[in-house]
Structure formats: C-alpha cells, structure tokens
Write a protein that holds these residues in place. Structure first.
Motif, PDB file in Angstrom:
ATOM      1  N   SER A 227      60.450  62.781 168.856  1.00  0.00           N
ATOM      2  CA  SER A 227      61.427  62.591 169.939  1.00  0.00           C
ATOM      3  C   SER A 227      62.851  62.432 169.406  1.00  0.00           C
ATOM      4  O   SER A 227      63.809  62.476 170.190  1.00  0.00           O
TER       5      SER A 227
ATOM      6  N   VAL B 132      65.037  63.564 173.328  1.00  0.00           N
ATOM      7  CA  VAL B 132      65.891  62.722 174.161  1.00  0.00           C
ATOM      8  C   VAL B 132      66.913  61.941 173.348  1.00  0.00           C
ATOM      9  O   VAL B 132      68.030  61.674 173.814  1.00  0.00           O
ATOM     10  N   PHE B 133      66.593  61.593 172.109  1.00  0.00           N
ATOM     11  CA  PHE B 133      67.510  60.779 171.319  1.00  0.00           C
ATOM     12  C   PHE B 133      68.692  61.581 170.776  1.00  0.00           C
ATOM     13  O   PHE B 133      69.611  61.016 170.201  1.00  0.00           O
TER      14      PHE B 133
ATOM     15  N   THR C 222      60.726  65.930 173.407  1.00  0.00           N
ATOM     16  CA  THR C 222      60.547  64.636 174.077  1.00  0.00           C
ATOM     17  C   THR C 222      59.122  64.481 174.578  1.00  0.00           C
ATOM     18  O   THR C 222      58.517  63.405 174.446  1.00  0.00           O
TER      19      THR C 222
ATOM     20  N   SER D 117      64.092  57.436 179.838  1.00  0.00           N
ATOM     21  CA  SER D 117      63.156  57.907 178.817  1.00  0.00           C
ATOM     22  C   SER D 117      63.279  57.105 177.526  1.00  0.00           C
ATOM     23  O   SER D 117      62.279  56.776 176.887  1.00  0.00           O
ATOM     24  N   GLN D 118      64.529  56.761 177.137  1.00  0.00           N
ATOM     25  CA  GLN D 118      64.694  55.966 175.931  1.00  0.00           C
ATOM     26  C   GLN D 118      64.160  54.549 176.112  1.00  0.00           C
ATOM     27  O   GLN D 118      63.582  53.969 175.174  1.00  0.00           O
TER      28      GLN D 118
ATOM     29  N   THR E 102      73.092  54.264 176.709  1.00  0.00           N
ATOM     30  CA  THR E 102      71.638  54.464 176.669  1.00  0.00           C
ATOM     31  C   THR E 102      70.961  53.450 175.751  1.00  0.00           C
ATOM     32  O   THR E 102      69.857  52.983 176.039  1.00  0.00           O
ATOM     33  N   ASN E 103      71.634  53.086 174.658  1.00  0.00           N
ATOM     34  CA  ASN E 103      71.053  52.098 173.751  1.00  0.00           C
ATOM     35  C   ASN E 103      71.061  50.701 174.358  1.00  0.00           C
ATOM     36  O   ASN E 103      70.219  49.869 174.027  1.00  0.00           O
TER      37      ASN E 103
ATOM     38  N   ILE F  63      68.006  60.327 180.369  1.00  0.00           N
ATOM     39  CA  ILE F  63      68.024  59.835 178.983  1.00  0.00           C
ATOM     40  C   ILE F  63      67.776  58.334 178.950  1.00  0.00           C
ATOM     41  O   ILE F  63      66.982  57.832 178.142  1.00  0.00           O
TER      42      ILE F  63
ATOM     43  N   GLY G 211      68.202  50.844 176.409  1.00  0.00           N
ATOM     44  CA  GLY G 211      67.063  50.985 175.509  1.00  0.00           C
ATOM     45  C   GLY G 211      66.742  49.736 174.721  1.00  0.00           C
ATOM     46  O   GLY G 211      65.648  49.618 174.158  1.00  0.00           O
TER      47      GLY G 211
ATOM     48  N   SER H 115      60.373  54.939 175.730  1.00  0.00           N
ATOM     49  CA  SER H 115      59.995  55.189 174.338  1.00  0.00           C
ATOM     50  C   SER H 115      60.169  53.944 173.484  1.00  0.00           C
ATOM     51  O   SER H 115      59.326  53.612 172.639  1.00  0.00           O
ATOM     52  N   ASN H 116      61.278  53.234 173.702  1.00  0.00           N
ATOM     53  CA  ASN H 116      61.557  52.039 172.898  1.00  0.00           C
ATOM     54  C   ASN H 116      60.595  50.898 173.184  1.00  0.00           C
ATOM     55  O   ASN H 116      60.391  50.035 172.327  1.00  0.00           O
TER      56      ASN H 116
END
Length: 498
Positions: free
Chosen positions: A406, A410-411, A368, A297-298, A429-430, A294, A433, A301-302
């Motif tokens: 997504s 994943v989110f 995702t 991937s985040q 995760t944030n 996670i 991210g 993506s971010n």
C-alpha cells in the motif's frame, strides 16, 4: 498510442507530459535526489526506532507478577511451552534495573501516548513545510524526539504520568517529519520516479522497526532497558547533524548538484511542484472526495499497523510465551518483509506508469486493494490458529509484509492529487491516520486485558474488518487526478487559451 493519450486525459496530469526528451534523466546512481532518498530512509529508520523501542522495552520494564499476569485458568489460554528457554523467568531482573507494576490498561495508555502528541503537529508541520521547505522541520523533528528519548528512564522513574507526558512530547516533535518529507518530494521527485523515491525513503520506517525490535531485546538482556533509550536517542542526534550538513530544500539551492540533474528535476516537475503561498484552498480540500478517500483508507490501514506495532510484543509474551530474545526477533520479522514489499511496489508502480500500461488512478487502487485486503485476510486467519505459534507468526508476518504494498497506493496519493500541497495534505491525512495509534493500544488493553485467546481473537477480527473497509472506500472513491483546486489559476487560464 491512443491508450496513452487516454490515460493522460483521464488523469489530467500535465506533470507526466513534461517528461520530454529534451531533458533526459541523468544517472540515478550517486545522484543528489537518490542520496536524499537514502538520507530520508536512514532518518525514518531512526524515527521508527525511537517510536517502537518502548513496545519491546515495556516487557522488560514491567513487573511480571503485576503487569503481565494472566487470568488463572482462563478458557483457551495457551500453556507455556516446555524447554530450556522457558524453565525460568524469561525476563529476569537485572541488578540496578527497575521494574514497574503497570497493569495492561496502563501499558496500553503508555504505548498510545506517543500518538496523542503526534496528532497535533501533522497539519501545522505540513503547512509550514510547504511554505518554508521541509528540511528544517524534518531535521528538527527527529532531533527533538531523539533528545527527549534520552530522558525516558528518568521519566519512568518519576512515574507513569511523567512517562506518558514525555512520550506525548516525543510524538509532538515527530509529527512534522512525514509531512516535511512529502513537501520535499514535491520539489525533488520527478513524476516518473515519484513512487520509487518516496516509497524507498518512507520504507525506512519498516526497516527501522525491523532493526529496532530485536536490537531493543538484545540491549535489554545485556545492558538493561534504560540503555535502549540512550542508544537510540544518541543515534537520532548523530543523524540530525549529518542531515543539516548534507540536505537542501530544493534542487536550485543545493550546492553540490550538477546542472543536468537540476534541470531535469525542475523541468520535469514544472510549476505544479514547489512551495505554496500563505493561502491554501481549505474549503475545496474539505469537500474533496478523493482526499476523504485517502483519509479514511489510511485510518483503516493504520489501525492494523499500529495494533501490531505496539501490541505484538505483548501478544508474543503473554499468549505465546516467547522469551524476550525470541519475542523481539519475531516481532521484528514482519517489518523486514514490509520494507522489501514497499520498495518493490514503488519500482513496479513507476514502471507501470512509465510504460503507460495503467492510469495513475488504476495503479493507486490496485496497490491499495492488495495492501489492505490481503493483510485483512491474514489477520482474520490468526483468530483461528489457537495456540499454534508457527501459524500465528506466519500469518502475522504475512499480514504486515503484504501491507507494505500500500506504500505505492493510498500512501502516495496526496502528491498525485495536489503536488503543491502534498506536505499539508499528508499532514491532514496523517492527523486522521494517527487516531488509530491512540485508540488501537487502548482497545487492545481493553479487549485482551485477561490475555486470553478469545480477547486477542477479537483484536485481530476488529483489525481485519477495519482494514477491509478501508480497501472498499478507496476502490469506490479514490482518484489519481490532479484536483482543480490544486492547479494554479494563471496556468489554468493559459491552458484554456492554448
């Protein structure tokens, strides 16, 4: 029937089994849980308005002869289109409205400053929200950011360093909001409504960007850029008042919820939801492969998301030469699509699980893959469009729009693998991210410092590659199973006895 049992065994999710007939779902319309989702939706719309308004306002704040100068005769540079909207300065000076001589590197630092502060409160916010409840942290996070936003014109007048510090403090206050949201849904979202509730509420961020970007351009043109921060800050303060009046941490504490809805939520979630104690399984979290899937991937993506969120207005201005009104509208258009796709993906994901067509792991991986790989392809295509503004806008819009899928992938995954610790996991995760939010604007300022097509092509290629890598990681290592360290020991022993 056997396939349904297989799916439940594979995912090891007793939460889904608790959606039994003895607790039928009450109507969704006007229910407390959907009213909560709507309030969160408005809150995140305000949050993202406070976050992105500087991206467009920056175009009006900067002295065009210093901060936005392009390299004379740089190879591949797009000519300014002819037409009545481009016969004069597209961002004219207004009486009494200051402009600042910030170069592209300074602008990149200012646009990334928010995320310096945003990094530090994600994990504490998630932990404390999971321990004490998320409503106070979400409300105070938005209110604090709104109050600081009101001070933006003063900070800009004092200098770039002051504005950087203020934006970092805004990020510090806003950092608790998303973890607090996930902690609240661990108490409020029935498993088979989880994706649609969480994606709808979080989709307020895309809706907020869609509204804030053109509204910022309009306010800049009519009232001057300082009014942008007064309007958005005031809206955040108003929302906070309504939030504290209408919202409770858990169904059992809400004064206006009916017994049928309260019993349905509490019994469908069971004991795996709710708040956790002071102790958390930090070491198992550290070695959890699904959690790291996670995180990576985040982050990937971010990188694409924050690149476009903070830098697209600059690209529209310096390369495609749109005036401020066109710039703000076209920069906002992708987020309308992302909002719609995020909401629809949540409904579709829940439908697939409710009908037992796919496992949780399969659903999260499919959404995702679509939400990261297809946007990467569109970003890669932007690098070959040259000066075609139509193709540029089309591909950039498509990339962000499809990326909304997504939201159901994943989110959403933190609440799948550890419902009790969902707020803290989202904080973790944030935090990771948010690193792209700090680095991406700086990278853009470096790669595209001459505002040439070659520089921006490198920006889009880098974003596409990072996004594709994130899709690959989640496909290989992602999971929808509740992790053993997230299950209460007493329940595990009880299950073994049965």
């Amino acid at each position: 029937m056997n396939s349904a049992v297989d799916h439940q065994d594979e995912e090891n999710t007793p939460l889904l089994q608790k959606q039994a007939g003895q607790h039928p779902a009450p109507p969704k319309c006007c229910s407390v849980r959907y009213n909560l989702a709507f309030m969160m939706f408005l809150g995140f719309a305000v949050v993202y308005g406070l976050r992105v308004n500087l991206s467009v306002a920056m175009v009006a704040m900067v002295n065009a002869t210093n901060g936005q100068s392009t390299s004379n005769g740089s190879e591949g540079e797009c000519p300014a289109p002819s037409g009545p909207s481009n016969t004069s300065n597209p961002n004219p000076d207004q009486p009494g409205v200051p402009r600042y001589p910030w170069d592209p590197e300074t602008q990149g630092m200012l646009l990334g400053a928010f995320f310096f502060g945003y990094l530090f409160t994600q994990i504490p916010g998630g932990y404390l929200s999971g321990r004490f409840g998320g409503s106070i942290f979400l409300g105070v996070g938005v209110l604090g950011t709104a109050v600081l936003t009101l001070l933006t014109p003063l900070a800009a007048h004092l200098g770039a360093k002051w504005l950087f510090a203020l934006r970092a403090l805004e990020g510090f206050g806003e950092g608790v909001t998303f973890p607090a949201q996930m902690a609240m849904w661990a108490c409020w979202a029935p498993p088979l409504e989880r994706a649609r509730l969480a994606t709808f509420s979080a989709a307020g961020s895309n809706f907020g960007a869609f509204v804030a970007l053109p509204l910022t351009g309009f306010i800049c043109n009519t009232l001057g850029w300082p009014a942008v921060f007064y309007c958005f800050g005031g809206a955040g303060c108003l929302w906070a008042v309504l939030w504290f009046f209408l919202v409770s941490d858990e169904p059992s504490k809400h004064p206006r919820i009916c017994d049928q809805e309260k019993d349905y939520i509490i019994n469908s979630i069971g004991s795996e939801g709710g708040s956790h104690g002071w102790a958390v399984p930090l070491l198992p979290m550290l070695f959890s492969v699904p959690l790291w899937a996670i995180i990576i991937s985040q982050m990937c993506s971010n990188w694409s998301y924050y690149t476009l969120l903070t830098s697209m207005p600059t690209y529209m201005d310096t390369v495609l030469h749109f005036d401020l009104s066109q710039n703000s509208f076209l920069s906002a258009l992708p987020y309308l699509g992302a909002w719609l796709f995020a909401v629809l993906s949540g409904v579709l994901a829940d439908s697939l699980l409710e009908r037992e067509l796919l496992s949780i792991t399969a659903v999260r991986k499919i959404f995702t893959l679509v939400g990261l790989l297809l946007p990467a392809g569109f970003l890669f295509a932007v690098g070959f469009t040259g000066c075609s503004s139509i193709l540029d806008v089309t591909f950039l819009t498509a990339s962000t729009t499809v990326g909304g899928v997504s939201a159901a992938g994943v989110f959403m995954n933190q609440i799948d693998i550890a419902p009790r610790y969902a707020g803290m996991l989202l904080g973790i995760t944030n935090t990771f991210g948010t690193i792209p939010g700090v680095l991406a604007p700086i990278a853009v300022g470096h790669l595209a410092k001459n505002h040439s097509l070659v520089g921006w092509r490198n920006v889009f290629f880098l974003s596409a590659g990072v996004s594709a890598f994130g899709a690959l990681v989640f496909m290989l290592f992602g999971s929808g199973k509740i992790q053993s360290w997230a299950v209460r020991e007493c329940e595990t022993e009880a299950d073994r006895e049965h």
